[in-house]
Design an enzyme around this catalytic site. Structure first.
Site, PDB file in Angstrom:
ATOM      1  N   ASP A 381     -12.731  16.239  26.190  1.00 63.13           N
ATOM      2  CA  ASP A 381     -11.623  16.363  27.129  1.00 63.13           C
ATOM      3  C   ASP A 381     -11.448  15.055  27.916  1.00 63.13           C
ATOM      4  O   ASP A 381     -12.295  14.163  27.870  1.00 63.13           O
ATOM      5  CB  ASP A 381     -11.890  17.525  28.079  1.00 63.13           C
ATOM      6  N   GLU A 384      -8.058  10.273  27.818  1.00 64.25           N
ATOM      7  CA  GLU A 384      -7.071   9.191  27.964  1.00 64.25           C
ATOM      8  C   GLU A 384      -7.680   7.868  28.462  1.00 64.25           C
ATOM      9  O   GLU A 384      -7.263   6.824  27.943  1.00 64.25           O
ATOM     10  CB  GLU A 384      -5.933   9.647  28.899  1.00 64.25           C
ATOM     11  N   ASP A 451      -2.480  19.440  28.861  1.00 70.92           N
ATOM     12  CA  ASP A 451      -2.252  20.511  29.832  1.00 70.92           C
ATOM     13  C   ASP A 451      -0.758  20.766  30.022  1.00 70.92           C
ATOM     14  O   ASP A 451      -0.185  20.487  31.081  1.00 70.92           O
ATOM     15  CB  ASP A 451      -2.906  20.159  31.168  1.00 70.92           C
TER      16      ASP A 451
END
Length: 669
Positions: A381, A384, A451
């Site tokens: 997760d 980025e 998300d």
């Protein structure tokens, strides 16, 4: 005066401090690099070392001050002229048709196609400009949260954010593929009058271009140049169950047991975030997960794999923080104090995935605390990485300043785990990751779209995102079925959205149910301190009887598709082919399909037309010319090249079978 030289299969142009180098790099492909006031650098950000394997034909005409290099179906012509851009490049296919051309000087405008703007310290801001192509359509470039399918006319940020993955490979309807081989923060503008690529900070120009007669040929060339996914393991073909988080061992196991009691197919269950004591500990918290080995043994006995979440953030109070800081394993702030890069539960700093030693350190912890218990899938997760403030110029990695190399972070994050798992002898590696860059695919990256909100608008954006990701070289892609945020399991409107999304999920590369549903449970530790909320129920039986019956139907359909999906995964592994395909991928001669963004092909044989609007129980479906199409619900056969009206009650999604293939699906949809 001689501007051109050739040697070792390379065409070199030198003028006024610039060195331009063009060489064959794979079949029908060229790599172009240029540097101002320095030697060409051999960077390997995404491209594999295939240079020199193909003989290129180089011709130099010193008198005419032109040169060319041809490699199969692509040819670059470089011209030097006092009245034009120095060393202007034009690319042609093997039919002599112009594919792409740098802009000219523009007369008195004195433009530059390769504009190096110096940055104090020696690097440059770089703008590379190409002339506009009339009638060109552009696809790929990764995942942007928009409904724009043909990217011609778009401006895209070359940077990652939560739910945005910038992957700078494109397919052009003119018959070429183009990789901007530069991980710098920047932008690209596909305007009608010109295309401009901008790197905010870089040491050199670097891009790769290929020509071919079909999208499949171009994708295969890119796959050879930048790598393809491994073969998807068998557990990647079925259904994955997830919710915001199963907060303890017994809750997770009980959900798995219930799937088995109901005789429902399930391949993977997920242990999401904050199963750890503190971020950066990289282990289960003993209070809530007292016996991970026993948990894994029970799951294995049920034929279920466990995927666990790993975040790259390191809490200042983590047991590993001081050591990682002392050894330089954390991302640094460029200015001022070492800032927290994410002020959330609590403040923390990211580990530096561009540092090989940091990667080895993080893997060693995850191996001991997860892998050695039998966990073979990781959820990477925050890849980025997600900053509270995206001040890209204020973070520095081991490889250099974020503004210059930051887009490579998710690729190296995937590499952290891929290399470690491969060293343990594991084959067919897949890890779920929230972002990617060029080359991520070869490290087993299964990207999901972040998300996103629970709405039909966001649902529509995911269809477009998935198609662009496949063209950008990422065939393993998925979403949170139902969206991540905003879903109420008791709301009839959300139940409708979830059903429509779930139906589509059966025809995604990976089918995974996830989301932060309303109605979660507060969790407290033994000492009275508060732990993270669990989120509401998110299993297939959580949305009422009507929804349950439909969802089970599509769980079983996914199992029916297993053999077909396996073949698609093999094609992705061997040829770089997308699993989700735009209609033009198979039907490029049908001009109508180039703008179709709300239907697609799942592999070569299945046309999928999701229901994408609230309350809709029918839709128009265009059937591409050049094939016959069988309605999988009714068995009725239609000839291609026409638009038909299709009934789609809540229990079904429109699916059409190409030329009678996969006819065993008739009546099951």
């Amino acid at each position: 005066m001689e501007f051109f030289t050739a040697g070792n299969g390379k065409l070199i142009f030198e003028y006024n401090g610039e060195t331009l180098q063009i060489e064959a790099w794979g079949e029908n492909s060229l790599r172009i690099r240029s540097r101002m006031m320095g030697e060409i650098l051999d960077t390997d950000y995404a491209l594999l070392p295939v240079g020199g394997e193909v003989e290129a034909t180089i011709k130099i005409d010193h008198e005419a001050e032109t040169a060319s290099i041809q490699n199969g179906k692509i040819k670059a012509v470089v011209r030097q002229s006092w009245w034009d851009t120095p060393g202007r490049i034009s690319f042609y296919n093997d039919k002599g048709e112009l594919l792409l051309q740098e802009i000219g000087v523009g007369g008195a405008l004195k433009l530059r196609s390769r504009a190096f703007k110096p940055i104090i310290g020696g690097d440059h801001q770089l703008t590379v400009s190409f002339a506009g192509n009339d009638g060109e359509r552009i696809y790929g470039m990764g995942q942007y949260q928009q409904e724009t399918f043909d990217l011609k006319g778009s401006t895209l940020e070359l940077a990652h954010r939560n739910s945005q993955a910038s992957i700078p490979f494109l397919y052009s309807s003119k018959g070429y593929g183009f990789l901007w081989h530069n991980p710098a923060i920047g932008k690209v503008n596909f305007a009608n009058n010109r295309t401009e690529w901008v790197a905010e900070s870089t040491k050199q120009l670097d891009y790769w271009i290929t020509a071919g007669d079909s999208p499949a040929e171009i994708e295969a060339a890119y796959g050879k140049a930048a790598g393809t996914v491994p073969m998807m393991p068998e557990y990647g073909l079925g259904f994955w169950q997830c919710k915001l988080r199963y907060y303890n061992q017994e809750q997770l196991l009980e959900v798995a047991r219930e799937y088995k009691r109901r005789k429902l197919p399930i391949d993977v269950i997920v242990g999401d975030f904050f199963h750890w004591p503190k971020q950066g500990d990289f282990r289960f918290e003993e209070e809530f997960f007292p016996d991970p080995k026993a948990m894994m043994d029970e799951l294995k006995s049920m034929g279920i794999e466990l995927m666990v979440s790993v975040w790259p953030q390191i809490d200042r109070y983590s047991e590993n923080f001081e050591e990682m800081r002392q050894k330089g394993y954390l991302i640094k702030a460029e200015r001022g104090v070492q800032v927290a890069m994410m002020e959330w539960f609590p403040a923390n700093i990211y580990f530096d995935a561009t540092n090989p030693k940091a990667r080895e350190y993080v893997w060693s912890k995850c191996k001991k605390n997860y892998y050695d218990h039998g966990i073979k899938i990781f959820w990477l997760d925050e890849a980025e990485p997600e900053y509270d403030v995206y001040d890209f110029d204020n973070y520095r990695y081991a490889m250099g300043p974020n503004v210059q190399i930051g887009n490579i972070y998710p690729q190296r994050y995937s590499k952290t785990f891929y290399d470690g798992m491969q060293a343990e002898g594991q084959e067919n590696i897949v890890n779920l990751v929230r972002c990617a860059w060029a080359g991520s695919q070869r490290y087993g990256a299964l990207v999901w779209s972040g998300d996103i909100h629970s709405s039909f608008e966001d649902f529509r954006k995911q269809i477009v995102a998935g198609l662009h990701m496949g063209i950008a070289g990422i065939p393993w892609w998925t979403t949170d079925i139902g969206g991540f945020a905003g879903g109420n399991p008791d709301d009839p409107k959300f139940r409708e959205l979830l059903i429509r999304w779930f139906q589509w999920g059966a025809f995604c590369p990976v089918m995974r149910l996830h989301g932060d549903r309303r109605g979660g449970k507060e969790v407290f530790k033994k000492d009275g301190s508060k732990a993270l909320n669990t989120g509401g129920n998110n299993e297939v039986w959580s949305f009422g009887d009507e929804a349950y019956e439909i969802l089970v139907k599509y769980l079983e359909l996914r199992e029916t598709l297993r053999d077909y999906t396996r073949e698609l995964m093999k094609e992705a592994h061997e040829k770089g082919a997308p699993v989700m395909r735009p209609l033009f991928y198979e039907f490029q001669n049908d001009d109508k399909v180039w703008d179709m963004k709300d239907e697609y092909l799942y592999g070569p044989d299945l046309l999928i037309a999701p229901i994408l609007y609230e309350g809709a129980v029918s839709r128009e479906v265009y059937l591409p010319e050049g094939a016959s199409w069988t309605d999988a619900r009714t068995g009725r056969i239609f000839e291609g090249g026409q638009t038909i009206h299709v009934e789609a009650p809540l229990s079904t999604i429109p699916v059409f079978l190409r030329n009678g293939k996969q006819e065993h699906l008739i009546g099951k949809i």
